[in-house]
Design an enzyme around this catalytic site. Structure first.
Site, PDB file in Angstrom:
ATOM      1  N   ASP A   1     -15.668 -39.164 -25.714  1.00 15.84           N
ATOM      2  CA  ASP A   1     -16.270 -37.853 -25.971  1.00 15.84           C
ATOM      3  C   ASP A   1     -17.420 -37.986 -26.964  1.00 15.84           C
ATOM      4  OD1 ASP A   1     -14.366 -36.916 -24.324  1.00 15.84           O
ATOM      5  OD2 ASP A   1     -13.265 -35.757 -25.846  1.00 15.84           O
ATOM      6  N   ALA A   2     -17.229 -38.856 -27.964  1.00 14.30           N
ATOM      7  CA  ALA A   2     -18.257 -39.016 -28.993  1.00 14.30           C
ATOM      8  C   ALA A   2     -19.537 -39.596 -28.387  1.00 14.30           C
ATOM      9  CB  ALA A   2     -17.743 -39.910 -30.108  1.00 14.30           C
TER      10      ALA A   2
ATOM     11  N   ASP B   1     -21.197 -36.858 -26.457  1.00 14.74           N
ATOM     12  CA  ASP B   1     -21.875 -35.922 -27.364  1.00 14.74           C
ATOM     13  C   ASP B   1     -23.184 -36.517 -27.887  1.00 14.74           C
ATOM     14  OD1 ASP B   1     -19.828 -34.181 -27.011  1.00 14.74           O
ATOM     15  OD2 ASP B   1     -18.819 -34.623 -28.910  1.00 14.74           O
TER      16      ASP B   1
ATOM     17  N   SER C   1      -9.951 -13.161   3.394  1.00 15.82           N
ATOM     18  CA  SER C   1      -8.751 -13.789   2.839  1.00 15.82           C
ATOM     19  C   SER C   1      -8.013 -14.480   3.994  1.00 15.82           C
ATOM     20  CB  SER C   1      -7.895 -12.777   2.102  1.00 15.82           C
ATOM     21  OG  SER C   1      -7.325 -11.898   3.017  1.00 15.82           O
ATOM     22  N   LEU C   2      -6.840 -15.004   3.719  1.00 17.73           N
ATOM     23  CA  LEU C   2      -6.153 -15.818   4.724  1.00 17.73           C
ATOM     24  C   LEU C   2      -4.814 -15.207   5.093  1.00 17.73           C
ATOM     25  CD1 LEU C   2      -6.756 -19.322   3.123  1.00 17.73           C
ATOM     26  CD2 LEU C   2      -7.779 -18.486   5.241  1.00 17.73           C
TER      27      LEU C   2
ATOM     28  N   GLU D   1      -5.797 -28.667   3.128  1.00 21.77           N
ATOM     29  CA  GLU D   1      -6.283 -28.777   1.741  1.00 21.77           C
ATOM     30  C   GLU D   1      -5.289 -28.099   0.828  1.00 21.77           C
ATOM     31  OE1 GLU D   1      -9.908 -26.555   1.643  1.00 21.77           O
ATOM     32  OE2 GLU D   1     -10.901 -27.910   3.033  1.00 21.77           O
TER      33      GLU D   1
ATOM     34  N   LYS E   1      -4.142 -25.446  -1.725  1.00 17.77           N
ATOM     35  CA  LYS E   1      -4.608 -24.085  -2.003  1.00 17.77           C
ATOM     36  C   LYS E   1      -4.645 -23.929  -3.515  1.00 17.77           C
ATOM     37  CE  LYS E   1      -3.747 -19.316  -0.604  1.00 17.77           C
ATOM     38  NZ  LYS E   1      -4.045 -18.711  -1.873  1.00 17.77           N
TER      39      LYS E   1
ATOM     40  N   ASP F   1      -4.907 -22.266  -7.049  1.00 17.06           N
ATOM     41  CA  ASP F   1      -4.536 -20.949  -7.554  1.00 17.06           C
ATOM     42  C   ASP F   1      -5.506 -20.525  -8.658  1.00 17.06           C
ATOM     43  OD1 ASP F   1      -3.054 -18.684  -7.580  1.00 17.06           O
ATOM     44  OD2 ASP F   1      -1.347 -19.533  -8.657  1.00 17.06           O
TER      45      ASP F   1
ATOM     46  N   ARG G   1     -15.466 -12.811  -5.783  1.00 15.38           N
ATOM     47  CA  ARG G   1     -15.190 -12.311  -4.443  1.00 15.38           C
ATOM     48  C   ARG G   1     -15.277 -10.789  -4.397  1.00 15.38           C
ATOM     49  NH1 ARG G   1     -10.635 -10.537  -1.730  1.00 15.38           N
ATOM     50  NH2 ARG G   1     -10.681 -10.959   0.503  1.00 15.38           N
TER      51      ARG G   1
ATOM     52  N   GLU H   1     -13.206 -22.403  -5.499  1.00 17.98           N
ATOM     53  CA  GLU H   1     -12.267 -21.752  -6.394  1.00 17.98           C
ATOM     54  C   GLU H   1     -12.524 -22.230  -7.822  1.00 17.98           C
ATOM     55  OE1 GLU H   1     -10.364 -19.878  -4.436  1.00 17.98           O
ATOM     56  OE2 GLU H   1      -8.582 -19.352  -5.592  1.00 17.98           O
TER      57      GLU H   1
ATOM     58  N   TYR I   1     -14.911 -25.791  -1.312  1.00 19.83           N
ATOM     59  CA  TYR I   1     -14.363 -26.162  -0.009  1.00 19.83           C
ATOM     60  C   TYR I   1     -15.120 -25.613   1.189  1.00 19.83           C
ATOM     61  CZ  TYR I   1     -12.026 -21.806  -1.386  1.00 19.83           C
ATOM     62  OH  TYR I   1     -11.758 -20.555  -1.865  1.00 19.83           O
TER      63      TYR I   1
ATOM     64  N   LYS J   1      -6.956 -25.548   8.147  1.00 15.28           N
ATOM     65  CA  LYS J   1      -8.175 -25.081   8.800  1.00 15.28           C
ATOM     66  C   LYS J   1      -8.441 -25.913  10.048  1.00 15.28           C
ATOM     67  CE  LYS J   1      -9.995 -24.201   4.219  1.00 15.28           C
ATOM     68  NZ  LYS J   1     -11.018 -24.464   3.198  1.00 15.28           N
TER      69      LYS J   1
ATOM     70  N   LYS K   1       2.379 -20.988   2.031  1.00 12.44           N
ATOM     71  CA  LYS K   1       2.730 -20.722   0.629  1.00 12.44           C
ATOM     72  C   LYS K   1       3.987 -21.481   0.245  1.00 12.44           C
ATOM     73  CE  LYS K   1      -0.184 -17.409  -0.792  1.00 12.44           C
ATOM     74  NZ  LYS K   1       0.143 -16.026  -0.975  1.00 12.44           N
TER      75      LYS K   1
ATOM     76  N   CYS L   1      14.456  -2.979 -36.370  1.00 11.75           N
ATOM     77  CA  CYS L   1      14.032  -4.376 -36.435  1.00 11.75           C
ATOM     78  C   CYS L   1      15.253  -5.257 -36.709  1.00 11.75           C
ATOM     79  CB  CYS L   1      12.996  -4.536 -37.545  1.00 11.75           C
ATOM     80  SG  CYS L   1      12.595  -6.251 -37.894  1.00 11.75           S
TER      81      CYS L   1
ATOM     82  N   CYS M   1      14.570  -6.828 -40.530  1.00 14.41           N
ATOM     83  CA  CYS M   1      14.538  -6.049 -41.778  1.00 14.41           C
ATOM     84  C   CYS M   1      15.193  -4.686 -41.628  1.00 14.41           C
ATOM     85  CB  CYS M   1      13.106  -5.887 -42.261  1.00 14.41           C
ATOM     86  SG  CYS M   1      12.154  -4.750 -41.244  1.00 14.41           S
TER      87      CYS M   1
ATOM     88  N   CYS N   1       7.467  -3.382 -35.414  1.00 15.95           N
ATOM     89  CA  CYS N   1       8.080  -3.149 -36.713  1.00 15.95           C
ATOM     90  C   CYS N   1       6.908  -2.917 -37.667  1.00 15.95           C
ATOM     91  CB  CYS N   1       8.872  -4.382 -37.146  1.00 15.95           C
ATOM     92  SG  CYS N   1       9.364  -4.296 -38.873  1.00 15.95           S
TER      93      CYS N   1
ATOM     94  N   CYS O   1       8.162  -6.898 -43.825  1.00 20.55           N
ATOM     95  CA  CYS O   1       9.253  -7.433 -42.998  1.00 20.55           C
ATOM     96  C   CYS O   1       9.244  -8.960 -43.121  1.00 20.55           C
ATOM     97  CB  CYS O   1       9.061  -7.022 -41.539  1.00 20.55           C
ATOM     98  SG  CYS O   1      10.192  -7.878 -40.416  1.00 20.55           S
TER      99      CYS O   1
HETATM  100  S1  IVH Z   1     -10.618 -21.205   2.544  1.00 18.95           S
HETATM  101  C1  IVH Z   1     -12.137 -17.873   5.286  1.00 18.95           C
HETATM  102  N1  IVH Z   1      -9.562 -23.106   1.066  1.00 18.95           N
HETATM  103  O1  IVH Z   1      -7.139 -18.544  -1.132  1.00 18.95           O
HETATM  104  C2  IVH Z   1     -11.328 -18.804   4.506  1.00 18.95           C
HETATM  105  N2  IVH Z   1      -9.327 -20.851   0.355  1.00 18.95           N
HETATM  106  O2  IVH Z   1      -5.548 -16.521   0.240  1.00 18.95           O
HETATM  107  C3  IVH Z   1     -11.773 -18.886   3.126  1.00 18.95           C
HETATM  108  N3  IVH Z   1      -8.162 -20.588  -1.766  1.00 18.95           N
HETATM  109  O3  IVH Z   1      -9.652 -16.109  -0.949  1.00 18.95           O
HETATM  110  C4  IVH Z   1     -10.809 -19.518   2.227  1.00 18.95           C
HETATM  111  N4  IVH Z   1      -7.812 -22.723  -2.140  1.00 18.95           N
HETATM  112  O4  IVH Z   1      -9.775 -17.789  -2.885  1.00 18.95           O
HETATM  113  C5  IVH Z   1      -9.761 -21.785   1.224  1.00 18.95           C
HETATM  114  N5  IVH Z   1      -8.721 -24.878  -0.178  1.00 18.95           N
HETATM  115  C6  IVH Z   1      -8.920 -23.565  -0.023  1.00 18.95           C
HETATM  116  C7  IVH Z   1      -8.459 -22.620  -0.951  1.00 18.95           C
HETATM  117  C8  IVH Z   1      -8.685 -21.265  -0.726  1.00 18.95           C
HETATM  118  C9  IVH Z   1      -7.652 -21.492  -2.597  1.00 18.95           C
HETATM  119  C10 IVH Z   1      -8.107 -19.128  -1.960  1.00 18.95           C
HETATM  120  C11 IVH Z   1      -9.392 -18.393  -1.677  1.00 18.95           C
HETATM  121  C12 IVH Z   1      -9.025 -17.325  -0.676  1.00 18.95           C
HETATM  122  C13 IVH Z   1      -7.550 -17.220  -0.845  1.00 18.95           C
HETATM  123  C14 IVH Z   1      -6.899 -16.714   0.419  1.00 18.95           C
END
Ligand code: IVH
Length: 670
Positions: free
Chosen positions: A31-32, A35, A80-81, A112, A114, A116, A135, A171, A223, A288, A312, A406, A409, A424, A429
């Protein structure tokens, strides 16, 4: 070598090390050393403002806190998925894909992890990062460019990226370690803990203070490439990921091409356990279709693509005996119930305590001590009690009720109307004093070695310390006789206490435990005002004007200094000989080299907002106006400038400068 060459070399070198560190988790220098490279670059740029560019790694934190975020339209909706929860769901997804494509065999997929976190859309123009957006509702998101620029995994410019405009999506997330560190800081500051890394990341990305965002340590995985209509695409998702990687975008390395659904099922199964070893939270696997032409044929529904699904992982749950519900009193007096459980292993670690959020939640879920409850590791971090294991049993123990007093106290607890927590309010206390004293003496605050949890407990219990100021009246003789306290250790603690009197004033400010005042906030206040007396004398408006001090913090500081008991504490600390003044590092008003000059700004600047640019000019004495006139000294022109301003400047003979010229102006005004 010229300064320009060295600048170029340093930028390449810094980006290379950022990639090694953030993308490959394989740092090659300390790190140093890193920097040192950064400092050399900063020094050259300070001496040669003409070399400064918006994509320089020194410019990640460019802007001042924004007033709020602007809403922007997405070029294509961010969908979304659909979800799959088990093998059967995965096979049903494969069936739908095969039917849609009218094929007999299971096609090639990419699996891939997912991530979080929160999804992000990044726009690059001529290879330069020009926009980062959340988003939002999928059609419109918020422009968080200034914050996105602080995420060091995200390149400010793409290497060999496409000419023209391109959007990439991925993400932003908070690594587990960073999450833990932030919660430790929250705890030390007497603030509530964050529930999980995802919420913390989302909250951070929407924070109005880019400097805070930078400190949080967000990261990103990309991704997807959103190709402009008609532009060439790769043949497959796997090729697209390889291309992204070649552009130096961060691509999560564990993705796998799975030929057929059986391989997908195996991937999901394998990662269910393996994910614990990752430094980030993953809540599943995204599957996918690999062939991009096949994707086109399947298309999308109004909500999700038909060519992808999210598997999931199940959150791990166990049943455990809930022995008791206890109430903890924090430094600010907040009374939080928590569960004392029979020690039980969940998702790889032994759980004996769990959070219960707030009393309303316990009553709503009907959680009762003395029976079996279901516990879960939510987001795999903080364990929580889900509810009773047998809610329909007929011989259940008595319902739980929040104590009215409490537990430490015995003062009555009360709940402010606008808060979910009970407090409290007894300022003496012992529990509050204890936690407050632990924080005061802690390494980040007054750094008094030897004054740890055990000694603090004894001092509070014995009544030797009833207020923070009493610490400075302790004597070695008084300490001798406490548990594990001989003459030598007592002398040492007294020496440490004595030494702490000379600490920088920000340590004291932080140590006082004013709500919302963390280390950084304390440093900023100390820098700006120079002394405790000046902070005490500052009005709410004056506090709010300080860079990096938001309204909540300003209000908390004002409230603290309005309390007579606190003023008494300050005067006792003063009398004991503590440093109450610091060296002012930020002069309230610097030289005014641009006095008498008038500027107009048009278009967008990539490094900072227009408001920030105006503030910087004003700080140097300049006037900033909204329209071009004879009095205008120079027109500052960003991207997409207003045509009328440009025309007027040309007609009146007013000179113009671009962003680089503007930066030169504020760095080295003449
Ligand atoms: S693909 C049209 N790939 O999961 C498809 N999404 O539940 C676009 N997410 O809104 C998403 N990891 O924010 C994709 N490897 C990944 C992901 C991913 C996390 C999130 C993403 C999406 C949500 C859907």
């Amino acid at each position: 070598m010229t300064a320009a060459q060295r600048t170029q070399e340093l930028r390449q070198e810094i980006r290379r090390h950022e990639e090694l560190y953030y993308l490959q988790a394989a740092p090659a220098i300390s790190d140093a050393e890193f920097d040192a490279l950064m400092n050399e670059l900063k020094a050259i740029e300070a001496a040669h403002p003409e070399l400064l560019t918006a994509d320089s790694p020194t410019q990640r934190v460019g802007g001042r806190a924004a007033e709020g975020f602007v809403t922007v339209d997405h070029v294509q909706p961010m969908l979304s998925l659909d979800n799959a929860y088990n093998e059967e769901d995965l096979r049903a997804f494969d069936e739908r894909v095969r039917k849609g494509l009218a094929i007999e065999w299971s096609p090639s997929y990419v699996a891939e992890l997912k991530i979080d976190g929160l999804s992000i859309a990044l726009t690059y123009d001529q290879g330069q990062l020009v926009r980062g957006a959340t988003r939002g509702d999928g059609t419109r998101g918020e422009d968080v460019t200034t914050n996105v620029r602080t995420v060091r995994a995200i390149p400010l410019s793409l290497r060999n990226g496409p000419a023209g405009r391109v959007e990439i999506r991925g993400e932003v997330y908070l690594p587990k370690k960073a999450f833990e560190r932030i919660n430790q800081e929250q705890e030390a500051a007497g603030e509530p803990l964050y529930a999980n890394p995802r919420n913390t990341a989302a909250g951070t990305m929407r924070n109005l203070d880019p400097a805070l965002v930078a400190r949080r340590g967000l990261q990103a995985w990309i991704y997807q490439v959103v190709f402009p209509v008609g532009a060439p695409q790769q043949a497959s998702h796997a090729d697209m990921l390889a291309e992204l990687k070649a552009w130096s975008a961060p691509v999560e390395p564990h993705w796998q091409q799975c030929d057929g659904i059986d391989a997908v099922v195996a991937f999901c199964e394998a990662w269910r356990e393996r994910r614990a070893s990752l430094d980030f939270e993953t809540d599943g696997v995204v599957i996918k279709l690999n062939d991009l032409a096949q994707r086109e044929r399947l298309g999308v529904t109004s909500k999700f693509p038909r060519w992808a699904t999210a598997f999931k992982f199940p959150a791990e749950r166990k049943t455990a005996m809930l022995h008791r519900i206890e109430v903890n009193i924090g430094r600010t007096g907040a009374a939080t119930p928590f569960a004392m459980l029979e020690p039980t292993v969940v998702a790889g670690s032994t759980i004996s305590m769990a959070t219960l959020h707030n009393p309303d939640d316990i009553i709503r879920k009907d959680i009762r001590p003395g029976e079996l409850v279901i516990i879960e590791k939510a987001g795999d971090v903080i364990p929580r009690v889900v509810g009773p294991a047998n809610p329909a049993a007929t011989d259940r123990p008595a319902k739980w009720v929040m104590p009215t007093h409490c537990p430490v106290c015995n003062s009555p607890l009360h709940k402010p109307e606008d808060e979910a927590v009970w407090r409290c309010d007894n300022s003496s206390c012992p529990s509050k004093l204890r936690r407050g004293l632990e924080h005061f003496a802690s390494r980040g605050a007054m750094n008094i070695e030897g004054l740890g949890e055990s000694l603090v407990g004894q001092l509070a219990e014995s009544g030797l310390v009833k207020s923070l100021a009493d610490v400075y009246h302790l004597t070695a003789e008084g300490l001798v006789g406490l548990e594990r306290m001989g003459k030598k250790s007592a002398d040492k603690v007294i020496r440490e206490i004595e030494k702490s009197k000379a600490n920088d004033v920000w340590r004291l400010l932080y140590g006082l435990g004013i709500r919302h005042v963390g280390e950084r906030g304390a440093q900023v206040l100390a820098d700006h005002f120079g002394s405790v007396a000046d902070i005490q004398g500052a009005s709410l408006a004056e506090l709010q004007e300080v860079r990096e001090i938001g309204p909540v913090l300003a209000e908390a500081v004002r409230t603290w200094f309005d309390e007579p008991r606190n003023l008494e504490l300050i005067s006792r600390l003063h009398a004991a000989g503590l440093t109450m003044k610091g060296e002012r590092k930020v002069a309230p008003a610097g030289p005014q080299p641009l006095a008498g000059k008038t500027y107009v700004i048009t278009g967008e600047l990539s490094g900072m907002s227009r408001e920030e640019a105006a503030a910087r000019l004003q700080a140097l004495g300049a006037k900033v106006t909204g329209s071009v006139s004879k009095k205008t000294t120079t027109l500052i022109v960003g991207t997409e400038p207003g045509a009328s301003k440009l025309e007027k400047a040309a007609a009146l003979g007013v000179g113009t400068v671009d962003e680089a010229g503007f930066l030169a102006l504020i760095m080295k005004p003449s």
